[in-house]
Enzyme design. Structure first.
Site, short mmCIF file in Angstrom:
data_model
loop_
_atom_site.label_atom_id
_atom_site.label_comp_id
_atom_site.label_asym_id
_atom_site.label_seq_id
_atom_site.Cartn_x
_atom_site.Cartn_y
_atom_site.Cartn_z
N GLU A 39 0.87 -1.29 0.01
CA GLU A 39 0.08 0.13 0.08
C GLU A 39 0.82 1.28 0.09
O GLU A 39 1.57 1.36 1.04
CB GLU A 39 -0.90 -0.08 0.92
CG GLU A 39 -1.88 1.18 1.41
CD GLU A 39 -2.75 1.58 0.48
OE1 GLU A 39 -3.41 0.41 0.04
OE2 GLU A 39 -2.88 2.75 0.16
N THR A 83 -5.79 1.52 -5.11
CA THR A 83 -5.52 0.27 -5.04
C THR A 83 -6.33 -0.79 -6.16
O THR A 83 -5.72 -1.72 -6.61
CB THR A 83 -5.86 -0.15 -3.49
OG1 THR A 83 -5.07 0.73 -2.81
CG2 THR A 83 -5.26 -1.71 -3.73
N HIS A 198 -1.35 3.37 4.75
CA HIS A 198 -2.28 4.06 4.04
C HIS A 198 -2.65 5.35 4.56
O HIS A 198 -2.45 5.76 5.73
CB HIS A 198 -3.80 3.22 4.20
CG HIS A 198 -4.76 3.84 3.35
ND1 HIS A 198 -5.54 5.07 3.48
CD2 HIS A 198 -5.39 3.15 2.00
CE1 HIS A 198 -6.17 4.99 2.57
NE2 HIS A 198 -6.16 3.86 1.77
N ASP A 257 1.40 -0.24 -4.82
CA ASP A 257 0.45 -0.01 -5.74
C ASP A 257 0.24 1.41 -6.28
O ASP A 257 -0.54 1.39 -7.64
CB ASP A 257 -1.01 -0.55 -5.02
CG ASP A 257 -1.16 0.38 -3.51
OD1 ASP A 257 -0.62 1.19 -3.33
OD2 ASP A 257 -2.11 -0.03 -2.99
N HIS A 258 0.46 2.41 -5.41
CA HIS A 258 0.29 3.75 -6.17
C HIS A 258 0.98 4.81 -5.04
O HIS A 258 1.45 4.21 -4.08
CB HIS A 258 -1.31 4.06 -5.97
CG HIS A 258 -2.17 3.88 -5.09
ND1 HIS A 258 -1.85 4.55 -3.78
CD2 HIS A 258 -3.12 2.93 -4.36
CE1 HIS A 258 -2.72 4.24 -2.85
NE2 HIS A 258 -3.41 3.36 -3.17
C1 GP9 Z 1 -8.90 -0.61 0.85
C2 GP9 Z 1 -7.45 -0.51 0.60
C3 GP9 Z 1 -6.68 0.66 0.47
O1 GP9 Z 1 -9.49 -1.77 0.94
O2 GP9 Z 1 -7.11 -1.30 -0.76
O3 GP9 Z 1 -7.57 1.22 -0.83
P1 GP9 Z 1 -6.99 2.82 -1.39
O4 GP9 Z 1 -7.67 3.56 -0.63
O5 GP9 Z 1 -5.39 2.88 -1.21
O6 GP9 Z 1 -7.36 2.48 -2.82
#
Ligand code: GP9
Length: 434
Positions: A39, A83, A198, A257-258
């Site tokens: 994440e 994500t 996150h 992921d981003h």
């Molecule tokens: C939520 C997690 C985070 O289930 O995948 O999502 P994001 O906000 O990073 O897209």
């Protein structure tokens, strides 16, 4: 009726697909895939420090490991689906949408994703994510992508003590996942989506191994200790895998992921990176996320500098597993093949090619970050050959980039994969060899 597909298939066959089979084809045949969606992990923290402390000691050591390929110019290509968009790119080698999250808007489409393709080669697939399973419409989309199991928050013991921010902390997440992982039928493809790193990067005092940065952005400040926590969680996960005996028979992929730090924090970011300002070119470069492909016992790993992106993961993974998928529609290339398209398109139409970075209508030299000088026609007294040289070198790539995004959108909006016969070529081959 799917007639639009003919043009798209032509494009993919002529412009995307490459001939050469890399010598990595099949090196992971029959092995489990353990995939970690890290994440908000960005590349700028790798091999870097904050307050004189290493941020990601485990990941840095993984780069040195001879079993690891580390891609240092790997870009995230997500849109508003964050994500979920990164998952979409990886599983399908299609682009996410320019607006909204394709997981929500087109969760019931027909896809030809990694889980479905590898099931024919005997693979079980599962996702592990300790969040509510309906977030990003995952229940529906995972079904459409062909995942066999989804361990969401209901599979985990979540208490006040073992959670922070968005939910279960990454260390207990990996620990609690092991009992499920060990019962999966082999070979398996298991995807783990982490949560602790996150936005807004909250962390309990006891989990903080390094101090925050000191700037006007609490987001950037808190990012560093949160990334360190994830780094430690990943190290613990590797140890669990080794203890369980799963490590040897698996390949482990870790992918950011981003981005976690948006352009809203550029003042703090420029201070951290020791730059006067974050230029549009720098902004694109900040869209790099780490990619590690770790193959236990392989011994030939290296740092790979070529330009790469999330769109490349599907062909790369299938080739590593030795699974041919010639009769398929996708927009990426095998990362281990030398014969590649040579550019990575971001969802907003920006792109990075071997030589150029294109953003906000400006063509930059990738190596230096300097804008390419483009002479106006009437200014030039060059001969015909030189004039061609002075044309905007980003223009032809920009054209392909836009076309590719358009074709991918067409596939999604029209649910066009319904009309594609994925078995056709194989059947033809079989009947011609009789
Ligand atoms: C939520 C997690 C985070 O289930 O995948 O999502 P994001 O906000 O990073 O897209």
């Amino acid at each position: 009726d799917g007639n639009e597909l003919t043009e798209i298939v032509d494009y993919v066959e002529n412009e995307v697909k490459t001939d050469g089979q890399s010598d990595m084809f099949g090196v992971a045949e029959g092995k489990n895939i353990i995939w970690i969606n890290a994440e908000s992990l960005q590349s700028f923290v790798i091999n870097n420090e904050v307050n004189g402390e290493e941020i990601t000691p485990f990941l840095n050591s993984l780069i040195e490991d001879e079993d690891t390929y580390y891609f240092e110019n790997f870009y995230e290509q997500t849109g508003q689906g964050n994500t979920s968009d990164s998952e979409f790119l990886v599983e399908n080698s299609l682009y996410p949408l320019s607006r909204g999250a394709v997981f929500f808007t087109h969760g019931g489409n027909e896809y030809h994703a990694i889980p479905e393709i590898i099931e024919d080669a005997g693979y079980q697939s599962a996702v592990f994510h300790a969040n509510n399973g309906s977030f990003w419409n995952r229940f529906q989309m995972y079904d459409s992508l062909g995942f066999n199991h989804f361990f969401d928050e209901k599979s985990y013991e979540i208490t006040d003590e073992n959670s922070v921010g968005w939910g279960l902390k990454d260390k207990p997440f990996f620990e609690q996942s092991m009992k499920y992982l060990e019962t999966l039928e082999k070979p398996f493809y298991a995807k783990f989506i982490t949560l602790t790193n996150h936005f807004p990067f909250e962390l309990d005092e006891e989990d903080r191994s390094i101090e925050p940065y000191d700037s006007n952005s609490n987001t950037l400040n808190n990012y560093f200790p949160a990334v360190r926590y994830m780094d430690e969680a990943l190290e613990e996960f590797f140890n669990h895998l080794k203890e369980s005996g799963l490590y040897e028979d698996s390949i482990i992929v870790i992918m950011g992921d981003h981005i976690g730090i948006s352009a809203n924090h550029n003042k703090a970011m420029s201070m951290y990176l020791n730059k006067e300002e974050i230029s549009p070119y720098d902004q694109v470069q900040l869209q790099r996320v780490p990619l590690f492909i770790h193959i236990p016992g392989h011994g030939k790993g290296e740092v790979v500098t070529k330009v790469a992106g999330q769109i490349d993961m599907k062909p790369t993974m299938l080739n590593l597993l030795g699974i041919k998928h010639d009769n398929d529609i996708y927009f990426g290339n095998d990362l281990f093949s030398e014969d590649r398209k040579g550019y990575i398109v971001l969802r907003n139409g920006d792109f990075i090619s071997d030589d150029y970075v294109y953003t906000v209508n400006t063509c930059y030299h990738r190596a230096t970050g300097e804008p390419v000088e483009i002479l106006e026609e009437d200014e030039s007294e060059l001969n015909e050959y030189q004039e061609t040289e002075k044309e905007n070198p980003c223009a032809p790539i920009a054209e392909k980039a836009n076309l590719e995004l358009q074709y991918s959108d067409d596939i999604i909006y029209g649910d066009l994969l319904r009309f594609f016969d994925f078995n056709q070529k194989e059947q033809e081959e079989k009947s011609s060899s009789k």
